[in-house]
Design an enzyme around this catalytic site. Structure first.
Site, mmCIF file in Angstrom:
data_model
loop_
_atom_site.group_PDB
_atom_site.id
_atom_site.type_symbol
_atom_site.label_atom_id
_atom_site.label_comp_id
_atom_site.label_asym_id
_atom_site.label_seq_id
_atom_site.Cartn_x
_atom_site.Cartn_y
_atom_site.Cartn_z
ATOM 1 C CB CYS A 1 0.239 3.402 -4.531
ATOM 2 S SG CYS A 1 0.488 2.275 -5.897
ATOM 3 C CG HIS A 2 -2.213 4.708 -1.066
ATOM 4 N ND1 HIS A 2 -3.095 5.529 -1.720
ATOM 5 C CD2 HIS A 2 -2.581 3.448 -1.369
ATOM 6 C CE1 HIS A 2 -3.972 4.789 -2.391
ATOM 7 N NE2 HIS A 2 -3.676 3.519 -2.199
ATOM 8 C CB CYS B 1 -32.809 1.146 11.852
ATOM 9 S SG CYS B 1 -32.387 -0.109 10.643
ATOM 10 C CB CYS C 1 -0.880 0.020 1.247
ATOM 11 S SG CYS C 1 -1.834 -1.472 1.528
ATOM 12 C CB CYS D 1 -34.196 0.940 18.416
ATOM 13 S SG CYS D 1 -35.072 -0.511 19.017
ATOM 14 C CG HIS D 2 -30.745 2.691 16.668
ATOM 15 N ND1 HIS D 2 -29.989 2.492 17.792
ATOM 16 C CD2 HIS D 2 -30.924 1.463 16.119
ATOM 17 C CE1 HIS D 2 -29.701 1.198 17.905
ATOM 18 N NE2 HIS D 2 -30.258 0.550 16.905
ATOM 19 N NE ARG E 1 -23.910 -3.355 17.659
ATOM 20 C CZ ARG E 1 -25.119 -3.891 17.749
ATOM 21 N NH1 ARG E 1 -25.561 -4.726 16.838
ATOM 22 N NH2 ARG E 1 -25.902 -3.573 18.755
ATOM 23 C CB CYS F 1 -6.306 -0.990 -3.288
ATOM 24 S SG CYS F 1 -5.953 0.720 -3.711
ATOM 25 C CB CYS G 1 -29.082 -4.359 14.376
ATOM 26 S SG CYS G 1 -29.039 -3.224 15.761
#
Lengths: 106, 261
Positions: free
Chosen positions: B79-80, B177, B76, B180-181, B218, B114, B222
């Site tokens: 290039c970076h 979702c 990586c 609840c959130h 995650r 990449c 849920c």
């Protein structure tokens, strides 16, 4: 190679109580879990942790299957003299990691 | 109970059972990271790099960044360059538009692109340790920086699709979702406080997982919780949802690697 992180103050006053925090990279596989096919995943845990202050053992811990992955141990010692503090974790399958830190006592 | 009040009660129950989620989004100034809902101990664990286990993945990611991989034999870093400079702020604007694929891609997908296109290496599977480590290392370079999902006509339909998924009731529990959130954050779901669901610290170390995990892991948790069939890893629905969640958290600071209970 597993990684370990150790944190303690680099310079302290003589007689001061020093907190040492250690964190080590380990899965702590209990030996009680099974794969989706029902095969037991073999136990793979750290068994012992030893901390030595200028070669003299000051703290020892036995680790068991119920301890979380990447165990974090924090404990204290009294700063008596400048020198090296070494930390050694040993466990199943020949696991062994050693880390050290220097401490300057004024 | 009078006939009138009974009719009103019946009408209310009917209304409550049939209404769709209103979609009252949280006002910008009331948004709070999941960090603020955690115990003091867990917050201290995240704050100190000597106790935050997510740091192991960041360190592993740094090693992988500099290691040559694939048939092209490039790292990586070839290039970076120095990720501390080149990757600063990058994670804060992902998922981002990919011109070749004509769709937004998330950070994990970008890393795998990449790998396959530049390094000529096999793509890493989702939740693969190396992919988590590289993602954590890249995202860590944006720690403390605000999430900046720029308004973009090209990504707008995807963002809207993500919002629709967030607002749509699904699963056997028939929950969205947002219920609840957006509507019940700060209240209790059994013993735990419901957070607002801002993706400010991914990939993050979840104590329940005993490991680092991605936002998609995650989200799948849920979905299983509401007894819906989770989308497969890398599904477009997840990228859309990630895009909406990042936009919803715009301006909030990244915490990677965060610790959550």
């Amino acid at each position: 190679m597993a990684r370990a992180v150790v944190k303690l103050p680099s310079t302290v006053k003589r007689g001061e109580i020093v907190e040492i925090r250690t964190l080590v990279q380990h899965a702590m596989e209990t030996g009680f879990r099974r794969t989706q096919l029902g095969e037991v995943i073999p136990r793979n845990i750290i068994r012992t942790f030893v901390c030595a202050y200028n070669g003299k053992e000051i703290f020892r811990a036995g680790l068991h299957p119920a301890i979380a992955a990447n165990p974090l141990l924090a404990f204290t010692t009294v700063a008596t003299e400048s020198g090296t503090i070494t930390f050694t974790w040993t466990g199943d399958n020949g696991f062994s990691v050693t880390e050290s830190a220097t401490i300057t006592v004024e | 109970m009078s006939a009138g009040s009974r009719a009103r009660a019946v009408a209310w129950i009917f209304f409550a059972a049939t209404q769709t989620v209103a979609g009252a989004e949280i006002p910008l100034e009331e948004r709070r990271s999941g960090y603020e809902f955690m115990s003091r101990d867990t917050r201290a664990m995240q704050d100190d790099d000597a106790t935050n286990p997510g740091v192991f993945w960041v360190l592993d990611g740094e090693a992988l960044w500099n290691r040559k991989a694939g048939a092209a034999g490039t790292a990586c870093a070839d290039c970076h360059g120095n990720a501390r400079v080149s990757m600063k702020g990058v994670a804060a604007r992902y998922p981002a538009w990919d011109a070749a694929r004509r769709r937004p891609v998330n950070l994990e997908q970008r890393i795998n692109m990449c790998r396959t296109e530049r390094q000529k290496a096999a793509p890493l599977e989702h939740e693969n340790r190396d992919l988590l480590a590289l993602t954590a290392y890249v995202a860590h370079q944006s720690r403390g920086m605000p999430i900046t999902i720029a308004p973009d006509k090209r990504t707008e339909p995807f963002l809207n699709a993500g919002r629709a998924t967030f607002m749509r009731r699904q699963g056997q529990l028939n929950l969205a979702c947002a219920q609840c959130h957006d509507e019940r954050w700060g209240k209790k779901l059994a013993g735990t406080t419901i957070p607002q669901g801002h993706p400010t610290g991914y990939p993050l170390y979840r104590l329940e997982w005993q490991s680092l995990g991605s936002l998609q892991r995650r989200l799948r948790n849920c979905m299983i919780g509401i007894r819906a069939e989770p989308y497969p890893y890398g599904a477009m629905e997840f990228v859309e949802l990630e895009l909406y969640l990042m936009w919803r958290a715009r301006g909030m600071k990244l915490e990677t690697p965060a610790v959550r209970p």
